[in-house]
Design an enzyme around this catalytic site. Sequence first.
Site, PDB file in Angstrom:
ATOM      1  N   ALA A  11      48.622  42.154  41.618  1.00 31.93           N
ATOM      2  CA  ALA A  11      49.737  42.588  42.441  1.00 31.93           C
ATOM      3  C   ALA A  11      50.294  41.488  43.340  1.00 31.93           C
ATOM      4  O   ALA A  11      51.415  41.604  43.838  1.00 31.93           O
ATOM      5  CB  ALA A  11      49.306  43.775  43.307  1.00 31.93           C
ATOM      6  N   SER A  12      49.542  40.408  43.539  1.00 29.02           N
ATOM      7  CA  SER A  12      50.034  39.335  44.403  1.00 29.02           C
ATOM      8  C   SER A  12      50.149  37.995  43.693  1.00 29.02           C
ATOM      9  O   SER A  12      50.858  37.112  44.169  1.00 29.02           O
ATOM     10  CB  SER A  12      49.126  39.175  45.636  1.00 29.02           C
ATOM     11  N   GLY A  14      49.356  35.635  39.657  1.00 27.00           N
ATOM     12  CA  GLY A  14      48.908  35.597  38.272  1.00 27.00           C
ATOM     13  C   GLY A  14      48.283  34.255  37.972  1.00 27.00           C
ATOM     14  O   GLY A  14      48.600  33.248  38.605  1.00 27.00           O
ATOM     15  N   ARG A  15      47.387  34.223  36.991  1.00 31.24           N
ATOM     16  CA  ARG A  15      46.728  32.983  36.593  1.00 31.24           C
ATOM     17  C   ARG A  15      46.719  32.871  35.080  1.00 31.24           C
ATOM     18  O   ARG A  15      46.596  33.880  34.381  1.00 31.24           O
ATOM     19  CB  ARG A  15      45.265  32.944  37.058  1.00 31.24           C
ATOM     20  N   ASP A 237      43.657  45.583  33.739  1.00 34.23           N
ATOM     21  CA  ASP A 237      42.749  44.566  34.267  1.00 34.23           C
ATOM     22  C   ASP A 237      41.348  45.093  34.553  1.00 34.23           C
ATOM     23  O   ASP A 237      40.360  44.376  34.382  1.00 34.23           O
ATOM     24  CB  ASP A 237      43.350  43.870  35.494  1.00 34.23           C
ATOM     25  N   THR A 238      41.240  46.357  34.966  1.00 32.93           N
ATOM     26  CA  THR A 238      39.907  46.904  35.203  1.00 32.93           C
ATOM     27  C   THR A 238      39.135  47.040  33.895  1.00 32.93           C
ATOM     28  O   THR A 238      37.922  46.832  33.845  1.00 32.93           O
ATOM     29  CB  THR A 238      39.984  48.271  35.899  1.00 32.93           C
ATOM     30  N   GLY A 421      37.256  38.527  42.181  1.00 31.65           N
ATOM     31  CA  GLY A 421      37.405  37.659  43.347  1.00 31.65           C
ATOM     32  C   GLY A 421      36.647  38.131  44.570  1.00 31.65           C
ATOM     33  O   GLY A 421      36.139  37.325  45.350  1.00 31.65           O
TER      34      GLY A 421
END
Length: 482
Positions: A11-12, A14-15, A237-238, A421
């Site tokens: 949500a904040s 991307g990589r 993602d989960t 993270g």
Amino acid sequence: MKYYLAIDIGASSGRHILGHVEDGKMVLEEVYRFDNSQIRKDGHDCWDHAALAKSVLAGIAKCKEIGKIPSMIGIDTWGVDFILLKNDGTPCSDMVAYRDARTTDMDKAVDAKVPLTELYARAGIQKMPFNTIYQLVALQKEHPEQLAAADRFLMVPEYLNFVLTGKMANEYTNASTTNMLNAAAKTWDMEVVDRLGLPRKIFGELQMPGTVLGGLTPEIQAQVGFDAQVVLPATHDTGSAFLAVPARDDQAAYISSGTWSLLGVENAEPITTPESQAANFTNEGGAWYRFRYLKNIMGLWMIQSIRRELNGVDYVEGKAKTATWTLSDYEKGRTYSFNDLETAAKAASAFAGTVDANDARFLSPDSMIAEVIAAADVKPSTVGELMQCVYKSLAACYARAIANLSKLTGKTYTSVNIVGGGSKDGYLNALTAEATGLEVFAGPTEGTAIGNLIIQFIAGGEFKDLAEARASIRASFDVKKV
């Protein structure tokens, strides 16, 4: 060397993470990072889907620049959010963000047609105000013409896959977050779709993780400088993060720790009992039809919001925020790091105030600080007390969730495995061990990207199955006992 590219978008930010397997061990390299933020459009908080696509392409092109071209690419993002498209790819709607207020009271509209008890028995998904089912009914109410014009419903990673390949495909794990899949049948619940008056045609056949969509379009190849096969990981993602948990046995509870904390286990079958509904646990679809039985907990969002506010940055608009609270040791103009906030919390470890970290009031408040102070049973008056309150409340929420999990599954859990993270937050990990009374193992930190890559590695023949891949995770990454 055969490379694989995991594009992991939150949500904040991307990589782009390149991965390869060397002597049986996984090797990761971050090659690109970009910001992801909401924009205000037509009265709603939206994701900038054009900017997201541009950032995805920039990161792929970076692989060419450094001479490490991936053979496969997989994208994962958060769940629930979507965009409507015509068959030619023209958007019919904005990509409205899940924290937008449009879903207010939409649960009542859905309940009138599909009562919550029945919906949970069918879908097994916990009630959250931003669930896709409520978003679609909100859109139906505000812009019925958009639904009428649409040919396809694509969730965020599915839209990005379309940009890369020109193919529209709905993926099972992300689709399960919509609250419109039948958990037992593992496909769209068209009876629910019909009762809500939504168009059947927009929901495509579900594809499983491991499905190869195909190569990049000629236009995209020209932009990035090469071709690669786009593979579906667990695009939620989960779902990817849970794949990366190097659990030692079946008595481990998992926490995917980030903006949200997702706490649960993997089950072979969904649990859709009234008791499970009352505890608000969810049964999200996973790779190989494994069910992620978990509880959404507010997570590091509270800490992230407090830090932004202390540093004078408004979450949506990027404007200076006028404080509606008083903290005695708050230093105006100071920049607080996450480490500063953790240190302050430790210094105030004797503070006893707590809140219910899962209260909906913390979902998108105008001021997280003011909301925590208002909700606390003992009012924090310093930054340290505020942070101790949040840290302690999150750990207590984890402990309650694990106790409920044990009752609902009938299993005893002896350890907690934290990935993502948030696994780097040593103080929260320590409080979690104290609150639960269980062994806590932290790592790997790149859980979501690793889970994304696991599906690609298996598809590419690097590992024969999930068990072999998880054994490699234990050998490849530092997992610490707290």
